[in-house]
Design an enzyme around this catalytic site. Sequence first.
Site, PDB file in Angstrom:
ATOM      1  N   LEU A 189     -27.711  24.115  35.914  1.00  0.00           N
ATOM      2  CA  LEU A 189     -27.691  23.317  34.687  1.00  0.00           C
ATOM      3  C   LEU A 189     -27.184  24.159  33.532  1.00  0.00           C
ATOM      4  CD1 LEU A 189     -31.211  21.733  35.165  1.00  0.00           C
ATOM      5  CD2 LEU A 189     -29.029  20.676  35.653  1.00  0.00           C
ATOM      6  N   ASP A 190     -26.824  23.503  32.420  1.00  0.00           N
ATOM      7  CA  ASP A 190     -26.417  24.285  31.263  1.00  0.00           C
ATOM      8  C   ASP A 190     -27.420  24.083  30.120  1.00  0.00           C
ATOM      9  OD1 ASP A 190     -23.744  21.999  30.257  1.00  0.00           O
ATOM     10  OD2 ASP A 190     -25.921  21.841  30.125  1.00  0.00           O
ATOM     11  N   SER A 191     -27.117  24.721  28.995  1.00  0.00           N
ATOM     12  CA  SER A 191     -28.117  24.715  27.919  1.00  0.00           C
ATOM     13  C   SER A 191     -28.348  23.318  27.347  1.00  0.00           C
ATOM     14  CB  SER A 191     -27.698  25.676  26.803  1.00  0.00           C
ATOM     15  OG  SER A 191     -26.361  25.422  26.425  1.00  0.00           O
TER      16      SER A 191
END
Lengths: 93, 156
Positions: free
Chosen positions: B110-112
Site C-alpha cells: 500500500l502507499d501513504s
Amino acid sequence: VDGTVHMGSRLPPAALSLKQFLQRQKVLGVYRSMLRTIRQVPDEADRKYLRGWAREEFKRNKNATNQDAIRMMITQATNHLEELQKSLLLARS
Amino acid sequence: MAARVLQQCVRSLGRPSLRLCPVNLALRAAVAPAVPVHRPFSSAADSRRTRWLGQSRISSVGLLCRQYGDLPPLTLETIKDRVLYVLKLYDKINPEKLQVTSHFMKDLGLDSLDQVEIIMAMEDEFGFEIPDAEAEKLMTPEEIVQYIADKKDVYE
C-alpha cells in the site's frame, strides 16, 4: 534525485530533501482533511462519490516530481477543500 | 409468584437476534447463552452497539439485569479482531495475506494515501480521532492495536 541534501551522512539516494519531505507531509495532510470533511456530507451516496473522486485525484498525481507543479496541485486541493467546507456550512444554516 | 411466571416467560424466549427490541432488551439478554457466538456481520453499516450486544456474556438465566447504554469493555483480543475485520473489508488489501504483523507498505504494497484511508477507517470503527502526527506512524495492524489499547487504557 534532485535536491537531495548531501550532508556526508549515509542517506539512501532515494531519500527526500527536507522541502520534499515537508511537501509530502502537506499533501497527506490535505488528503486527510479532505476525507474528514467528506465525512460530514449528509448523504451516503454523495460521500462515496466524493471519496472516490478525492482518491482518484490524489492517486493520479502521486508520482509528480516537479515541486512547482506539486505546489500548484496542493493549492488546488486546498481550494476544493475550502469550497466543500463552505458548502457544508451553507447546507446546515 | 409473579417472579415464577416471569422466569417461565424468560426461558421460553428464543436466542436473541441482532435486531434487539429496546423494550425486551433485558429479558432477551438474560436468555443469551453464556458462550459468545461468532455471528457473521451482516453489514458494516450495522450499529456497533447492536453488533456487540449480540456477543456479550450474560451471567445467569432468569436474572434480570439492567442494560445501561454503553458498549462492552474493550480487550486486546476484541481490538485486534475489529482492526483485522476493518482491514479485511478494505478493497486494496488481500485478506489472505493479512497478518497482525503485516507492514502496510512493505508487505501489503500500500502507499501513504492508502494508509491515511486505513487510519480514517479505524477512527470510524473505534469512534475517536487520531491526530495526524501519531496516525502516520501506524504501519502495521499490531501497532494500531497497541495505539488503541494505549488510548483506551486497555491492559492485559
